[in-house]
Design a protein around this motif. Structure first.
Motif, short mmCIF file in Angstrom:
data_model
loop_
_atom_site.label_atom_id
_atom_site.label_comp_id
_atom_site.label_asym_id
_atom_site.label_seq_id
_atom_site.Cartn_x
_atom_site.Cartn_y
_atom_site.Cartn_z
N UNK A 1 0.83 -1.22 0.00
CA UNK A 1 0.00 0.00 0.00
C UNK A 1 0.86 1.27 0.00
N UNK A 2 0.25 2.39 -0.39
CA UNK A 2 0.95 3.67 -0.47
C UNK A 2 1.65 4.02 0.85
N UNK A 3 2.85 4.57 0.73
CA UNK A 3 3.58 5.00 1.94
C UNK A 3 2.78 6.06 2.69
N UNK A 4 2.18 7.01 1.97
CA UNK A 4 1.41 8.07 2.65
C UNK A 4 0.20 7.48 3.37
N UNK A 5 -0.45 6.52 2.74
CA UNK A 5 -1.61 5.90 3.39
C UNK A 5 -1.17 5.21 4.68
N UNK B 1 -8.86 -3.29 -0.88
CA UNK B 1 -8.94 -2.02 -1.63
C UNK B 1 -7.85 -1.05 -1.20
N UNK B 2 -6.78 -1.57 -0.63
CA UNK B 2 -5.64 -0.71 -0.30
C UNK B 2 -4.91 -0.36 -1.59
N UNK B 3 -4.83 0.93 -1.92
CA UNK B 3 -4.17 1.30 -3.19
C UNK B 3 -2.66 1.06 -3.14
N UNK B 4 -2.11 0.57 -4.26
CA UNK B 4 -0.68 0.25 -4.31
C UNK B 4 0.14 1.41 -4.86
N UNK B 5 -0.40 2.04 -5.89
CA UNK B 5 0.28 3.20 -6.47
C UNK B 5 -0.82 4.06 -7.05
N UNK C 1 -3.53 9.45 -0.98
CA UNK C 1 -2.35 9.58 -1.83
C UNK C 1 -2.31 10.95 -2.46
N UNK C 2 -2.84 11.05 -3.68
CA UNK C 2 -2.70 12.27 -4.48
C UNK C 2 -3.14 13.55 -3.79
N UNK C 3 -4.37 13.57 -3.29
CA UNK C 3 -4.88 14.80 -2.66
C UNK C 3 -4.15 15.09 -1.36
#
Ligand code: BF8
Length: 655
Positions: free
Chosen positions: A179-183, A211-215, A252-254
């Motif tokens: 999963x994303x580092x930020x998450x 549903x954990x985003x990877x990238x 992530x993005x936001x």
């Protein structure tokens, strides 16, 4: 009445009527000309994903029941929705990437200048004005680094900035399954676990990590892949991936956009400012910054303070230069500097109709191409600045972060030199404007309450405040401007629900005085919320910023969830986008729900043609992530449903 009532905002109504008198076409006429809008499109049952089509499904149950490939209504509706989520997540996240790249570029320039022998300390602190962008909030940078597990001891701000930017950029394009580092750095374990198990709960255990985003980018690309002809056809898996993509936007993005903007430009603090078209000044050069990215608007604000340019403005007959905001980039400079905000989405054409705008400087998102046509009727120049957003008929002064100051000055100069072209007889600026307190970042809220959220939590437990509602999102000409925003806000506050909000909702609320502490004395605020607001000297609703700052609402909810040791979905918290319009709003709604916040939409999204999809979105998701969508165009009914949800959550918590 001679003219249609398009808004509850008197300034918009006045300028709309003026446009009618001058024969200028606006968003409302264009909507009218689209009537009747395509029924298939409204229901989401047309598919243009391949050239065997376009295909349409009969909404009344007759033939055709399937597209040429065999896709049924639910598959088509789910695929279309996933593409909307992906586009919204892409817009927010590309903005976030841009901020991370700006931080990286600035850090690398500092490194280079250092080698060239320029003042070392200033460059190490990234405070040197030889850099196009500085780190205005080193404490926030350290806090973000700590969250990410980056060692901060013994490192300069420059080194930390580089490392943080690199971790952020890695979250966009990494190829592993983690999963994303930020998450991982920001999300509480209980909600994390829900994300991890969501797909299994939905009967699809093959989703690795749920549903954990990877990238961030990968989930968006996979959305396009899944919706390509002949790929994913089950509305459940399509929608699960929709949640995952939206979570890549949220955590992530936001989130990266908000956090790194705070690092670069400062974390908002509570400040008083003004809103509505009345902030335009008759004797000044008026520059409207419109769009989303403060990487540009911050520099325009700076350049407008340049003594040489002010002098030029005065030489040309103006008293000075007045920069005002529009839409989210307006909220960014409002939150950080108290720059007045001229309006929300449906006021962009109206600002030009005042005849008093020398330049509207635009970057990306929510900018109507029609602004160029309206500007042609006046002296206003539309200046587009983003290499990815070009407006036919506009002046193109494309932005380059490395030469930010120089370009910002060129833009401001172009506006100033346009002042003599203004036709004074054609200027009509509505008087109305309103003041309010803004700048409620999570940090500012914590500071206000003495470093803890306990006072809010205790007020909720006592029942003084029943819960919290996050009100967000756009204007939509299908709704009388601001009507639903204000009605829902008032109906919730009457029921002692504390409001936090962002985006065009926040601008609407500010225009009606809701961000003034005095608003707590009105009949629109219940006794409990009134007492709480007065006790703490706050307005009954808190402006948390732009749309990417919806992540501030998530971070706030996350802190409360941690304090109570529950997932976010257990909290008496709801969301609403009363006048939703963009694909970004669809992504936000989806990530609110996926994160555990039941969310209301006041405009029906194009999903009604897929009964299974509707059931998943409004019912099944409660079992999968603990929250779901409420769709209700009537603001009174909507507020009631949201309140009922809050009361249900209170009951479940035993309070
Ligand atoms: O991101 S609220 S109309 S301005 S999409 Fe656009 Fe909607 Fe306004 Fe900002 Ni958000």
């Amino acid at each position: 009445k001679k003219y249609k009532e398009v808004s509850i905002d008197p300034t918009t109504q006045k300028m709309y009527e003026r446009a009618q008198e001058l024969g200028i076409e606006t968003v409302w006429e264009r909507l009218e000309k689209q009537q009747p809008q395509c029924g298939y499109g409204l229901l989401g049952i047309c598919c243009r994903n391949c050239m065997m089509g376009p295909c349409r499904i009969n909404p009344f149950g007759g033939e055709p029941k399937r597209g040429v490939c065999g896709a049924d209504a639910d598959t088509i509706v789910a695929r279309n929705l996933l593409r909307m989520i992906a586009a919204g997540a892409a817009a927010h996240s590309d903005h976030g990437r841009h901020v991370a790249l700006t931080l990286l570029v600035a850090a690398e320039m500092a490194e280079k200048f250092k080698k060239e022998g320029k003042p070392v300390l200033e460059l190490d602190n990234m405070a040197s004005n030889t850099l196009p962008y500085q780190v205005r909030d080193p404490e926030k940078l350290k806090a973000v680094a700590k969250r990410l597990g980056i060692e901060t001891e013994g490192k300069s701000i420059r080194e930390l900035a580089k490392e943080v930017a690199e971790v952020a950029l890695n979250d966009f394009g990494k190829q592993d399954e983690e999963p994303l580092a930020f998450l991982k750095a920001y999300l509480n374990p209980k909600t994390y676990e829900i994300f991890e198990k969501a797909a299994e709960k939905a009967g699809m255990p093959w989703f690795e990590n749920g549903i954990l985003p990877r990238s961030i980018d990968r989930e968006i690309v996979e959305s396009l892949h899944r919706t390509h002809i002949g790929t994913d056809h089950d509305p459940v898996s399509i929608l699960l991936h929709g949640l995952k993509t939206a979570l890549g936007d949220a955590w992530g993005g936001s989130l990266i956009a908000t956090e790194l903007q705070d690092v670069l430009f400062g974390t908002p603090k509570v400040i008083k400012a003004e809103a509505n078209l009345g902030v335009l000044k008759e004797d000044y050069v008026n520059i409207v910054v419109h769009g989303h990215e403060p990487v540009l608007s911050e520099k325009i604000v700076e350049a407008a303070q340049d003594p040489e340019l002010i002098e030029l403005a005065q030489k040309l007959g103006a008293k000075g230069i007045n920069v005002v905001g529009m839409c989210c980039t307006g909220l960014e400079v409002l939150m950080r500097h108290g720059i007045p905000i001229a309006g929300n989405f449906l006021q962009q054409e109206m600002a030009i109709v005042t005849g008093a705008v020398e330049a509207m400087v635009v970057d990306v998102q929510c900018i109507m191409p029609a602004t160029v046509d309206v500007a042609r009727c006046f002296h206003t120049k539309i200046i587009d600045t983003s290499p990815i957003a070009t407006f036919p008929g506009a002046i193109h002064i494309k932005f380059d972060e490395r030469r930010a100051d120089e370009i910002a000055k060129e833009i401001v100069r172009t506006a100033v030199e346009n002042f003599p072209n203004r036709s004074k007889q054609r200027v009509e600026i509505p008087k109305e404007k309103m003041s309010g307190y803004v700048g409620f970042s999570v940090e500012a809220i914590l500071e206000h309450f003495g470093g803890t959220l306990k006072p809010i939590e205790e007020a909720i437990v006592e029942g003084k405040i029943k819960g919290v509602a996050g009100l967000v999102g756009c204007n939509n000409p299908k709704v009388k401007q601001d009507h639903n925003h204000i009605k829902i806000a008032n109906e919730l506050m009457k029921r002692d629900v504390l409001l936090v909000g962002t985006g065009c909702w926040a601008t609407a609320a500010m225009k009606y005085g809701i961000f003034l502490p005095e608003y707590a004395d009105t009949e629109n605020v219940g006794p409990g919320l009134r007492e709480f607001a007065k006790e703490w000297g706050i307005p009954p609703a808190l402006n948390m910023g732009s749309c990417v700052d919806c992540t501030r609402i998530l971070v706030l909810a996350d802190l409360v969830a941690r304090d109570l040791n529950v997932p976010i979905s257990a909290l008496p918290v709801v969301g609403s986008a009363p006048e939703a319009m963009t694909e970004k709003a669809v992504s936000i709604g989806t990530y609110f729900v996926a994160s555990g916040i039941t969310t209301h939409l006041g405009v029906v999204p194009p999903v009604l043609g897929g009964p299974k999809v509707v059931k998943i979105l409004t019912q099944d998701l409660y079992d999968i992530v603990g929250a779901a969508f409420i769709v209700e165009p009537d603001p009174y009914k909507a507020a009631k449903l949201m309140y009922e949800h809050i009361m249900k959550k209170r009951k479940e918590l035993g309070i």
